[in-house]
Design an enzyme around this catalytic site. Structure first.
Site, short mmCIF file in Angstrom:
data_model
loop_
_atom_site.label_atom_id
_atom_site.label_comp_id
_atom_site.label_asym_id
_atom_site.label_seq_id
_atom_site.Cartn_x
_atom_site.Cartn_y
_atom_site.Cartn_z
CE LYS A 121 16.63 -10.05 -6.46
NZ LYS A 121 15.69 -9.71 -5.34
CG HIS A 132 -12.80 -6.65 -34.01
ND1 HIS A 132 -14.07 -7.14 -35.00
CD2 HIS A 132 -12.02 -6.78 -34.16
CE1 HIS A 132 -14.23 -5.58 -35.42
NE2 HIS A 132 -12.79 -6.12 -35.07
N GLY A 146 12.90 -9.61 -8.58
CA GLY A 146 13.13 -10.16 -10.24
C GLY A 146 11.90 -8.51 -10.93
NE ARG A 147 6.30 -8.98 -7.93
CZ ARG A 147 6.88 -9.98 -6.83
NH1 ARG A 147 7.70 -9.86 -7.02
NH2 ARG A 147 6.39 -9.31 -5.60
CE LYS A 172 10.36 -21.12 -8.09
NZ LYS A 172 11.41 -19.63 -7.95
CD GLU A 181 11.60 -23.12 -14.60
OE1 GLU A 181 12.64 -22.01 -13.97
OE2 GLU A 181 10.51 -22.81 -14.65
CD GLU A 235 6.21 -13.65 -8.77
OE1 GLU A 235 6.46 -14.54 -9.26
OE2 GLU A 235 7.04 -12.39 -9.39
O1 F6P Z 1 9.39 -18.01 -9.30
C1 F6P Z 1 9.00 -16.18 -9.59
C2 F6P Z 1 10.32 -15.52 -9.83
O2 F6P Z 1 11.66 -15.91 -8.73
C3 F6P Z 1 9.93 -14.72 -9.61
O3 F6P Z 1 9.44 -13.36 -9.05
C4 F6P Z 1 11.20 -14.20 -10.47
O4 F6P Z 1 11.47 -13.19 -11.58
C5 F6P Z 1 11.21 -15.26 -11.73
O5 F6P Z 1 11.28 -16.52 -10.43
C6 F6P Z 1 13.32 -15.57 -11.96
O6 F6P Z 1 13.71 -15.81 -11.48
P1 F6P Z 1 15.09 -15.20 -11.25
O7 F6P Z 1 15.86 -14.05 -11.69
O8 F6P Z 1 16.23 -15.89 -10.01
O9 F6P Z 1 15.80 -16.43 -11.88
#
Ligand code: F6P
Length: 520
Positions: A204, A380, A263-264, A490, A210, A349
């Site tokens: 987003k 199980h 995002g979610r 972060k 990452e 979240e």
């Molecule tokens: O760190 C949490 C978060 O902001 C989530 O809410 C989001 O889905 C994820 O990181 C990834 O963010 P982005 O889509 O901006 O890379």
């Protein structure tokens, strides 16, 4: 807390707490003075279906401790918390995320809500559809593999959608990579031919460390394996197209989505690109249609007849009145193996908060810790605790009447029999010859039974849970749409990279041990 709400929470805690066995007792049916139905009438009262274009989904909440008196107080609570007005704000595109001054427009992507916003959303989906179809027709050469790079909401939805719907690989095979641990990306590389691989960079913000680090390594892999124009093999899925351009993606391969889609909640947007790549646009649109059927039910049904609000009532009853700290979800369907992971982010979240939307300390627990797995595997492994442990864990079972396999029907029959038997066993319990063999019973569960687990049903299941989380948030008075809790960690990780004040002695020793202490 709003005074009326406080009174109602107290009232809820003072209501009688009949056991499930008592609630099911048919002697309650129409008996003298009994206004609470038992047996079949109870099942009818607490079950309902949401119809989809083909088939539908049954939501059976009868094996929970909801009864008429609990529902009545929750309905008053919904009124005290202005639930109907908040729901209208959600669908009207008003600000429902006050800390960030934003609307939450995910439902517009499936055609629900403010017409101008729906029009904008539909144009974005059409744009994605055109690119997906062009790629399927060879516009970017022969593409057999897609490595989708994203994290959190930019990965969990795509991974779930592809895993649930994309098992008959009709278009291209998709590998979702989220972890910064290079082992994850290397595993995807090992399964892909670089000459036929497309990279989707899903973020987003287009700044997440990452994702951007993995994306750089994917470009390097393409280049090192003979792809001269590596950027030409990238599709960017983002609400920050300027950043994607800056990073080197051509505008024709940037699929934007709205800033007001969290995002979610973004599986419906261009973040769902890998799902469409795997299963085709028709199924992707069917997923949106299924979600829209749930939107319609949620938007137009009042009180406890609203199946989503009713689920939220049960959730809050267990967390706040019965002190349950967790809620478990078991999908009796291999295709929904990633559903518990998806729900974890959605619930925790969104509603793992400690202040209300008015910035007051929240009174009472918020999101339950959400966990789960697939049946029958989980039986199980972890079901011992559910049946005899000291925790009370409300459980959701999710299953499909139609099988996902073509093997001997015995497979699916045994799967479903086990699913239903677990709910019955948790509720009924059994007196044992000795304490170790005693099952206390009275343990609640809900069952979500799809006629078939197709794209529409998956969309409906996800939308059901999105609204369930929203409804719970409104009843608790919290904002489900921000997530500041993830920022501190972060920032501290970045401080290690860029230098900054020393940490505590334990962390410094760990950094030293791992050879990371050399920061300025
Ligand atoms: O760190 C949490 C978060 O902001 C989530 O809410 C989001 O889905 C994820 O990181 C990834 O963010 P982005 O889509 O901006 O890379």
């Amino acid at each position: 807390m709003n005074n009326n709400a406080a009174v109602l929470w107290k009232k809820l805690s003072e209501l009688p707490q009949p056991t499930l066995r008592e609630l099911f007792s048919t002697e309650r049916d129409g008996g003298e003075g009994a206004d609470e139905p038992g047996g079949d009438e109870r099942v009818e009262m607490l079950s309902g279906r949401i119809e989809l274009d083909e088939g539908g989904i049954l939501f059976d909440w009868s094996k929970t401790h909801l009864d008429r008196s609990v529902l009545a107080v929750f309905e008053d609570l919904a009124e005290a918390m202005d639930f109907a007005a908040m729901r209208a704000k959600l669908f009207d595109g008003a600000v429902v995320n006050p800390t960030e001054g934003r609307a939450a427009d995910h439902a517009t992507l499936r055609g629900t809500g403010d017409p101008a916003k729906v029009e904008e959303a539909m144009a974005l989906i059409d744009r994605m559809g055109m690119l997906v179809e062009a790629i399927h027709q060879g516009a970017l050469g022969e593409i057999e593999h897609l490595i989708h790079i994203g994290i959190g909401g930019s990965a969990l939805g795509p991974a779930l959608g592809v895993d649930a719907l994309g098992r008959d690989l009709s278009y291209c095979d998709v590998h979702v990579v989220s972890n910064i641990d290079g082992v994850a990306l290397e595993a995807a590389f090992a399964k892909c031919d670089p000459a036929r691989t497309l990279i989707a960079v899903a973020s987003k913000t287009f700044t997440t460390i990452e994702t951007m680090t993995n994306a750089e390594s994917a470009l390097k892999w393409l280049r090192e394996n003979g792809v001269a124009d590596a950027h030409g093999r990238v599709v960017a899925l983002t609400a920050n197209p300027e950043k994607a351009v800056e990073w080197g993606v051509d505008e024709t391969r940037i699929l934007p989505f709205q800033e007001s889609v969290g995002g979610r909640y973004s599986i419906w947007s261009s973040i769902g690109f890998p799902i469409a790549m795997a299963v085709g646009m028709d199924d992707f649109r069917a997923m949106l249609d299924g979600a829209r059927a749930v939107d319609t039910h949620f938007r137009n049904t009042d009180g406890a007849a609203n199946l989503i609000l009713r689920a939220a009532f049960a959730d809050l009853y267990y967390t706040r009145v019965r002190g349950c700290q967790t809620r478990a979800v078991f999908a009796y369907d291999e295709r929904l193996g990633l559903f518990p992971d998806y729900l974890q982010q959605l619930e925790m979240e969104s509603n793992g908060k400690r202040v209300t939307a008015d910035m007051e300390p929240v009174e009472g627990p918020t999101a339950p810790i959400t966990w789960g797995g697939v049946g029958t595997d989980a039986q199980h492994a972890v079901f011992q605790l559910l049946h005899q442990g000291t925790h009370l864990v409300p459980v959701d079972f999710i299953a499909s009447i139609a099988p996902g396999d073509e093997l001997d029907p015995a497979h699916h029959r045994i799967l479903l029999m086990n699913c239903f038997a677990q709910g019955a066993a948790l509720m009924a319990g059994k007196a044992g010859e000795d304490p170790a063999r005693n099952y206390p019973g009275d343990r609640p569960s809900a069952t979500i039974l799809c006629d078939d687990l197709d794209a529409a049903a998956l969309g409906a299941l996800i939308a059901f849970h999105e609204h369930r989380v929203f409804a719970s948030a409104v009843l608790m008075g919290i904002n489900p749409f921000d997530q500041f809790g993830v920022e501190l960690g972060k920032a501290m990780a970045q401080a290690i990279e860029t230098g900054g004040d020393p940490f505590d002695a334990s962390t410094e020793a760990l950094l030293e041990r791992a050879g990371l202490a050399g920061r300025e």
